[in-house]
Design a protein around this motif. Sequence first.
Motif, mmCIF file in Angstrom:
data_model
loop_
_atom_site.group_PDB
_atom_site.id
_atom_site.type_symbol
_atom_site.label_atom_id
_atom_site.label_comp_id
_atom_site.label_asym_id
_atom_site.label_seq_id
_atom_site.Cartn_x
_atom_site.Cartn_y
_atom_site.Cartn_z
ATOM 1 N N PRO A 218 -4.984 -4.657 -21.592
ATOM 2 C CA PRO A 218 -5.661 -5.947 -21.614
ATOM 3 C C PRO A 218 -4.983 -7.022 -20.787
ATOM 4 O O PRO A 218 -5.574 -8.080 -20.550
ATOM 5 C CB PRO A 218 -5.646 -6.318 -23.103
ATOM 6 N N TYR A 219 -3.749 -6.743 -20.370
ATOM 7 C CA TYR A 219 -3.008 -7.740 -19.585
ATOM 8 C C TYR A 219 -2.541 -7.085 -18.295
ATOM 9 O O TYR A 219 -1.709 -6.181 -18.307
ATOM 10 C CB TYR A 219 -1.800 -8.244 -20.389
ATOM 11 N N LEU A 220 -3.102 -7.513 -17.176
ATOM 12 C CA LEU A 220 -2.692 -6.982 -15.881
ATOM 13 C C LEU A 220 -3.002 -8.067 -14.848
ATOM 14 O O LEU A 220 -4.150 -8.292 -14.489
ATOM 15 C CB LEU A 220 -3.446 -5.685 -15.552
ATOM 16 N N ILE A 221 -1.940 -8.771 -14.428
ATOM 17 C CA ILE A 221 -2.121 -9.879 -13.501
ATOM 18 C C ILE A 221 -1.324 -9.621 -12.234
ATOM 19 O O ILE A 221 -0.445 -8.740 -12.188
ATOM 20 C CB ILE A 221 -1.688 -11.220 -14.117
ATOM 21 N N SER A 222 -1.633 -10.373 -11.203
ATOM 22 C CA SER A 222 -0.912 -10.206 -9.945
ATOM 23 C C SER A 222 -0.910 -11.524 -9.199
ATOM 24 O O SER A 222 -1.695 -12.428 -9.484
ATOM 25 C CB SER A 222 -1.569 -9.129 -9.081
ATOM 26 N N ALA A 223 0.006 -11.619 -8.244
ATOM 27 C CA ALA A 223 0.057 -12.752 -7.333
ATOM 28 C C ALA A 223 0.669 -12.252 -6.032
ATOM 29 O O ALA A 223 1.480 -11.313 -6.023
ATOM 30 C CB ALA A 223 0.889 -13.891 -7.914
ATOM 31 N N ILE A 232 2.357 -16.948 -11.193
ATOM 32 C CA ILE A 232 2.431 -15.588 -11.756
ATOM 33 C C ILE A 232 1.600 -15.444 -13.025
ATOM 34 O O ILE A 232 1.838 -14.534 -13.818
ATOM 35 C CB ILE A 232 3.883 -15.165 -12.027
ATOM 36 N N ILE A 233 0.611 -16.313 -13.224
ATOM 37 C CA ILE A 233 -0.204 -16.168 -14.429
ATOM 38 C C ILE A 233 -1.684 -16.021 -14.118
ATOM 39 O O ILE A 233 -2.499 -15.955 -15.034
ATOM 40 C CB ILE A 233 -0.016 -17.361 -15.389
ATOM 41 N N ILE A 248 3.450 -9.220 -6.627
ATOM 42 C CA ILE A 248 3.994 -8.937 -7.952
ATOM 43 C C ILE A 248 2.842 -8.508 -8.845
ATOM 44 O O ILE A 248 1.749 -9.087 -8.789
ATOM 45 C CB ILE A 248 4.707 -10.165 -8.567
ATOM 46 N N ILE A 249 3.063 -7.480 -9.628
ATOM 47 C CA ILE A 249 2.112 -7.085 -10.672
ATOM 48 C C ILE A 249 2.858 -7.113 -11.998
ATOM 49 O O ILE A 249 3.937 -6.531 -12.133
ATOM 50 C CB ILE A 249 1.507 -5.700 -10.409
ATOM 51 N N ASP A 250 2.286 -7.808 -12.950
ATOM 52 C CA ASP A 250 2.847 -7.950 -14.292
ATOM 53 C C ASP A 250 1.833 -7.351 -15.247
ATOM 54 O O ASP A 250 0.676 -7.772 -15.272
ATOM 55 C CB ASP A 250 3.069 -9.437 -14.588
ATOM 56 N N THR A 251 2.262 -6.364 -16.028
ATOM 57 C CA THR A 251 1.278 -5.643 -16.839
ATOM 58 C C THR A 251 1.773 -5.365 -18.247
ATOM 59 O O THR A 251 2.978 -5.250 -18.487
ATOM 60 C CB THR A 251 0.883 -4.316 -16.166
ATOM 61 N N GLY A 252 0.825 -5.260 -19.150
ATOM 62 C CA GLY A 252 1.117 -4.897 -20.521
ATOM 63 C C GLY A 252 0.220 -3.766 -20.967
ATOM 64 O O GLY A 252 -0.880 -3.990 -21.477
ATOM 65 N N PHE A 262 6.145 -5.574 -18.336
ATOM 66 C CA PHE A 262 7.121 -5.807 -17.272
ATOM 67 C C PHE A 262 6.449 -5.799 -15.922
ATOM 68 O O PHE A 262 5.279 -5.450 -15.791
ATOM 69 C CB PHE A 262 8.282 -4.815 -17.340
ATOM 70 N N ASP A 263 7.194 -6.240 -14.937
ATOM 71 C CA ASP A 263 6.611 -6.383 -13.603
ATOM 72 C C ASP A 263 7.514 -5.756 -12.548
ATOM 73 O O ASP A 263 8.702 -5.504 -12.785
ATOM 74 C CB ASP A 263 6.359 -7.864 -13.270
ATOM 75 N N ARG A 264 6.894 -5.517 -11.399
ATOM 76 C CA ARG A 264 7.615 -5.056 -10.212
ATOM 77 C C ARG A 264 7.009 -5.691 -8.972
ATOM 78 O O ARG A 264 5.876 -6.172 -9.002
ATOM 79 C CB ARG A 264 7.584 -3.522 -10.122
#
Length: 393
Positions: A218-223, A232-233, A248-252, A262-264
């Motif tokens: 349900p949580y997958l964001i990028s910038a 980053i939100i 950057i991809i930040d995912t849950g 976490f992100d990479r």
Amino acid sequence: MTTLPLVAPARGFTLAEYEYRTQQLQQHMRLKQIDAVFFTTEPEFRYFSGFKSQFWESPTRPWFLVAPAEGKPIAVVPEIGVAGFDLTWIDDVRSWPSPRPEDDGISLLAATLVEVSTRYRRTGAMLGPETSLRMPAANFAMLQKVLAHHELVDASLMMREIRSIKSLAEIDKIRFACQVAAAGFDYLRHHLAIGMTERQACKAMHLEMLRLGADNCPYLISASGQGGYDNIIMGPTDRALVEGDVLIIDTGANFDGYFSDFDRNYAFGYAAEDTVQAYDAVYAATEAGLRAAAPGSTTGDVWQAMWSVLEKAGALGNDVGRMGHGLGMQLTEWPSHVPNGDVVLKPGMVLTLEPGMAFAPNRMMVHEDNIVITETGCELLHERTWQQMPLIT
């Protein structure tokens, strides 16, 4: 690239685990002279009952769970949900024909609370920071009126303590969610290309994590941006990735109701020198956080260990407000790594380390990894982020 098959842990929990959770709560209640606590939000409801339903996505019907000072919790739920409790350890299920806006379970909840709150007439609810009641203001006012002769007190602080220490079964679920996301990041490293959009990149990773065993994401964001990013939100967007960009991809990812977070980062075509230096700095800051995160240390100690590295590397600031947080049934949980944070780390806490720095105007670099505090230090719940920023050509 991860090649070994990922093995998912067993779903659900044993009866003994639910009994232990309830006993922990009741010990706190006795110390605070609280007769009953009622819960209205999904994580707390599920934590003590084992009831897991997608009906929480609908705002139409409320759900209540009452934890008395002795005995099992009592479910006060819409009639449509009664059958679902056959799959739980709860045997006292009280219901009404919801939706019924004029009295959507409030009188039944109040009657249940009055029934079990006879000694101190003190009732607990989640009233503190980072909590919500998930009921209309008018319904809460109605409940307060019915319970006028009872004292309503905050139960969120004791819930923080109870939920912050994860069982081995909980940790196994989080570890699997972390490993799925780590494998998704690895997959993306070999399938990204210049010209893809942020949305295409995120969708490719999302599908891979589902294939690997995640229940949902349900949580997958990028910038992205030239040499870095400044937000980053949000996202993902339809922005095409070009040479000089950093993504950057930040995912849950979620498995059986437990999250990873976490992100990479990825560079496209080439990476500017200051971008590489920033990447190296946040990597080194994470290493410092890994050394600092141990029983007896505080969240402030962990924050300071990471910030000292970033500050030495020339960080202009940290706009995120914290550098990591608790993790579990919710994507972000208490506590937070903040300056002068005084929460003492204990074995069983699952946390993220999230050093971030503004290294140039409108340009940021952030890393995030997931750990569990052990008896002697901490353990990463997934493979460590790449030491060098990967270059997508």
